[in-house]
Design a protein around this motif. Structure first.
Motif, PDB file in Angstrom:
ATOM      1  N   THR A  42      59.032 -45.512  54.855  1.00 41.63           N
ATOM      2  CA  THR A  42      60.288 -46.059  55.608  1.00 41.63           C
ATOM      3  C   THR A  42      60.656 -44.820  56.521  1.00 41.63           C
ATOM      4  N   GLU A  43      60.871 -43.681  56.158  1.00 45.17           N
ATOM      5  CA  GLU A  43      61.199 -42.613  57.189  1.00 45.17           C
ATOM      6  C   GLU A  43      60.030 -41.923  57.837  1.00 45.17           C
ATOM      7  N   ILE A  44      58.927 -42.358  57.423  1.00 50.80           N
ATOM      8  CA  ILE A  44      57.552 -41.933  58.227  1.00 50.80           C
ATOM      9  C   ILE A  44      56.676 -42.913  57.794  1.00 50.80           C
ATOM     10  N   THR A  45      56.046 -43.579  58.980  1.00 47.50           N
ATOM     11  CA  THR A  45      55.027 -44.526  58.924  1.00 47.50           C
ATOM     12  C   THR A  45      53.651 -43.653  58.682  1.00 47.50           C
ATOM     13  N   ALA A  46      52.568 -44.677  58.230  1.00 46.65           N
ATOM     14  CA  ALA A  46      51.439 -44.165  58.117  1.00 46.65           C
ATOM     15  C   ALA A  46      50.696 -43.414  59.314  1.00 46.65           C
ATOM     16  N   SER A  47      50.815 -44.013  60.739  1.00 41.62           N
ATOM     17  CA  SER A  47      50.323 -43.661  61.747  1.00 41.62           C
ATOM     18  C   SER A  47      51.098 -42.301  62.097  1.00 41.62           C
ATOM     19  N   GLN A  48      52.385 -42.180  61.963  1.00 42.03           N
ATOM     20  CA  GLN A  48      53.239 -40.785  61.992  1.00 42.03           C
ATOM     21  C   GLN A  48      52.812 -39.911  61.343  1.00 42.03           C
ATOM     22  N   PHE A  49      52.370 -40.127  60.065  1.00 45.57           N
ATOM     23  CA  PHE A  49      52.066 -39.117  59.035  1.00 45.57           C
ATOM     24  C   PHE A  49      50.630 -38.673  59.231  1.00 45.57           C
ATOM     25  N   TYR A  50      49.743 -39.481  59.782  1.00 44.88           N
ATOM     26  CA  TYR A  50      48.623 -38.593  60.267  1.00 44.88           C
ATOM     27  C   TYR A  50      48.373 -37.940  61.506  1.00 44.88           C
ATOM     28  N   LYS A  51      49.435 -38.181  62.304  1.00 49.17           N
ATOM     29  CA  LYS A  51      49.503 -37.365  63.454  1.00 49.17           C
ATOM     30  C   LYS A  51      49.998 -36.115  63.143  1.00 49.17           C
ATOM     31  N   SER A  56      49.368 -30.149  61.379  1.00 46.01           N
ATOM     32  CA  SER A  56      49.715 -29.368  60.514  1.00 46.01           C
ATOM     33  C   SER A  56      48.848 -28.229  59.929  1.00 46.01           C
ATOM     34  N   PRO A  57      48.991 -27.089  60.022  1.00 50.40           N
ATOM     35  CA  PRO A  57      48.032 -26.002  59.311  1.00 50.40           C
ATOM     36  C   PRO A  57      47.923 -26.080  57.880  1.00 50.40           C
ATOM     37  N   GLN A  58      48.812 -26.668  57.291  1.00 51.86           N
ATOM     38  CA  GLN A  58      48.942 -26.544  55.827  1.00 51.86           C
ATOM     39  C   GLN A  58      49.013 -28.019  55.405  1.00 51.86           C
ATOM     40  N   VAL A 235      38.189 -59.427  49.912  1.00 48.00           N
ATOM     41  CA  VAL A 235      38.056 -57.981  50.170  1.00 48.00           C
ATOM     42  C   VAL A 235      39.161 -57.439  50.942  1.00 48.00           C
ATOM     43  N   ALA A 236      39.823 -56.231  50.178  1.00 48.48           N
ATOM     44  CA  ALA A 236      40.633 -55.592  51.089  1.00 48.48           C
ATOM     45  C   ALA A 236      40.379 -54.306  51.502  1.00 48.48           C
ATOM     46  N   VAL A 237      40.817 -53.985  52.665  1.00 48.93           N
ATOM     47  CA  VAL A 237      40.315 -52.636  53.029  1.00 48.93           C
ATOM     48  C   VAL A 237      41.405 -51.653  53.721  1.00 48.93           C
ATOM     49  N   GLY A 238      41.434 -50.400  53.082  1.00 46.85           N
ATOM     50  CA  GLY A 238      42.593 -49.828  53.261  1.00 46.85           C
ATOM     51  C   GLY A 238      41.763 -48.650  54.316  1.00 46.85           C
ATOM     52  N   THR A 239      42.625 -48.174  55.453  1.00 46.32           N
ATOM     53  CA  THR A 239      42.178 -47.342  56.337  1.00 46.32           C
ATOM     54  C   THR A 239      43.259 -46.426  56.522  1.00 46.32           C
ATOM     55  N   THR A 240      42.611 -44.989  57.092  1.00 41.87           N
ATOM     56  CA  THR A 240      43.757 -44.101  57.544  1.00 41.87           C
ATOM     57  C   THR A 240      43.501 -43.786  59.136  1.00 41.87           C
ATOM     58  N   ALA A 241      42.914 -44.844  59.668  1.00 41.63           N
ATOM     59  CA  ALA A 241      42.930 -44.814  61.057  1.00 41.63           C
ATOM     60  C   ALA A 241      42.919 -46.081  61.876  1.00 41.63           C
ATOM     61  N   ASP A 242      42.522 -46.326  62.682  1.00 43.86           N
ATOM     62  CA  ASP A 242      42.316 -47.763  63.551  1.00 43.86           C
ATOM     63  C   ASP A 242      41.517 -48.575  62.568  1.00 43.86           C
ATOM     64  N   PRO A 243      42.297 -49.921  62.334  1.00 41.48           N
ATOM     65  CA  PRO A 243      41.430 -50.698  61.445  1.00 41.48           C
ATOM     66  C   PRO A 243      40.128 -51.270  62.145  1.00 41.48           C
ATOM     67  N   ALA A 244      40.263 -51.102  63.443  1.00 42.15           N
ATOM     68  CA  ALA A 244      38.950 -51.591  64.143  1.00 42.15           C
ATOM     69  C   ALA A 244      37.495 -50.569  63.689  1.00 42.15           C
ATOM     70  N   VAL A 271      47.826 -40.501  49.180  1.00 43.40           N
ATOM     71  CA  VAL A 271      46.327 -40.318  48.942  1.00 43.40           C
ATOM     72  C   VAL A 271      45.822 -39.813  50.343  1.00 43.40           C
ATOM     73  N   GLY A 272      46.421 -40.229  51.546  1.00 44.60           N
ATOM     74  CA  GLY A 272      46.114 -39.583  52.816  1.00 44.60           C
ATOM     75  C   GLY A 272      45.916 -38.241  52.930  1.00 44.60           C
ATOM     76  N   THR A 273      46.910 -37.490  52.186  1.00 46.21           N
ATOM     77  CA  THR A 273      46.907 -36.164  52.106  1.00 46.21           C
ATOM     78  C   THR A 273      45.601 -35.434  51.853  1.00 46.21           C
ATOM     79  N   HIS A 274      45.004 -36.055  50.719  1.00 45.58           N
ATOM     80  CA  HIS A 274      43.635 -35.428  50.107  1.00 45.58           C
ATOM     81  C   HIS A 274      42.398 -35.976  50.847  1.00 45.58           C
ATOM     82  N   VAL A 275      42.502 -37.022  51.080  1.00 44.37           N
ATOM     83  CA  VAL A 275      41.303 -37.642  52.096  1.00 44.37           C
ATOM     84  C   VAL A 275      41.265 -37.520  53.458  1.00 44.37           C
ATOM     85  N   GLY A 276      42.410 -37.286  54.292  1.00 43.63           N
ATOM     86  CA  GLY A 276      42.469 -37.081  55.574  1.00 43.63           C
ATOM     87  C   GLY A 276      42.089 -38.389  56.294  1.00 43.63           C
ATOM     88  N   PRO A 277      42.231 -38.437  57.680  1.00 46.06           N
ATOM     89  CA  PRO A 277      42.150 -39.580  58.647  1.00 46.06           C
ATOM     90  C   PRO A 277      40.631 -40.046  58.573  1.00 46.06           C
TER      91      PRO A 277
END
Length: 287
Positions: A42-51, A56-58, A235-244, A271-277
């Protein structure tokens, strides 16, 4: 028959349209970048988070909802729907204390409310259990009982297969899941880890393949093994980047299965914190 209301947490990564459509109540986790705290989804979207994650250094940290957060959510539901039941479905207890916080919340409820809340451990993550939440919400809308909803959802869980393809080893290394030397060597060799979640809800490494195309092909081989004899799938596909970025995977998948339905989900912050974009997660079950 009393209505059943479905509750989940933000790590279910259910698309907003489905949350609204099915009346699902979401209790958010929080994401912390240093002293800055955001409500997940809500206060941070997935795209904002990955940016922020890339910059972030940590690694950021995450915090689960408190029992009081769940009590507040449950009591609001009981006020809006007197006499209802609640099915509260959450991220694997092996990965987070969120499930336990929801369980503790039921001990704090007054009257018969404690007996009207069932907390369910998904033993999965991201849309790997978000799909169960949506399934449960559909059954609730049909007027199914709490017991019928749980039984049907557990049957679906027994049929579903899932794999994550991680694009970079950097975040597994930052999170302490692999050593720095392994990460450096793996990066130089273009190693792509394939991960899954076992029956107890623990993430584990299934295979390591050089190159993304070979890795997606290996994922499909694994799905064929898991779904032996199945020809038509959803099938459901989850992504941490562009769905394309998953189109090649879906094209390969459609060459061995008939895809009846496809859903896209953004893998969220926890989950994205550990697997990354660049990560792809695929969840497949018989159509």
């Amino acid at each position: 028959m009393s209505r059943t209301v479905i509750v989940t947490d933000s790590t279910s990564d259910i698309p907003a349209a489905l949350i609204e459509q099915h009346g699902i109540v979401v209790v958010p986790l929080r994401v912390l970048f240093g002293n800055e705290s955001y409500s997940d989804g809500t206060e941070i979207t997935a795209s904002q988070f990955y940016k922020r994650l890339v910059e972030s250094p940590q690694l950021p940290t995450t915090s689960q909802p408190s029992p009081a957060d769940f009590v507040a959510a449950y009591e609001r539901i009981f006020e809006q729907h007197p006499g209802c039941y609640i099915l509260s479905m959450h991220l694997s207890s092996a990965l987070s204390g969120t499930y336990q916080a929801a369980r503790l919340a039921t001990d704090l409820m007054e009257g018969d409310h404690e007996e009207r809340v069932q907390v369910w451990d998904s033993k999965s993550a991201s849309y790997g259990f978000g799909m169960f939440v949506v399934h449960a919400a559909k059954l609730a809308a049909e007027g199914k009982s709490l017991e019928e909803i749980v039984a049907s959802t557990e049957e679906l869980r027994s049929k579903r297969a899932l794999y994550f393809l991680v694009d970079t080893l950097e975040y597994l290394q930052k999170g302490g899941r692999i050593g720095k030397a392994s990460a450096v060597v793996g990066t130089l060799l273009n190693i792509k880890p394939i991960l899954s979640i076992d029956a107890e809800g623990v993430i584990y490494s299934v295979d390591k393949v050089r190159g993304r195309k070979k890795a997606t092909a290996r994922m499909i081989q694994l799905f064929q093994q898991d779904l032996s004899g199945v020809t038509k799938i959803k099938v459901a596909v989850g992504t941490t980047a562009d769905p394309a970025s998953v189109q090649d995977f879906l094209e390969q998948l459609s060459s061995v299965f008939t895809i009846e339905e496809t859903l896209f989900s953004d893998i969220g912050a926890v989950v994205g914190t550990h697997v990354g974009p660049g990560t792809i997660a695929a969840y497949i079950w018989p159509a």
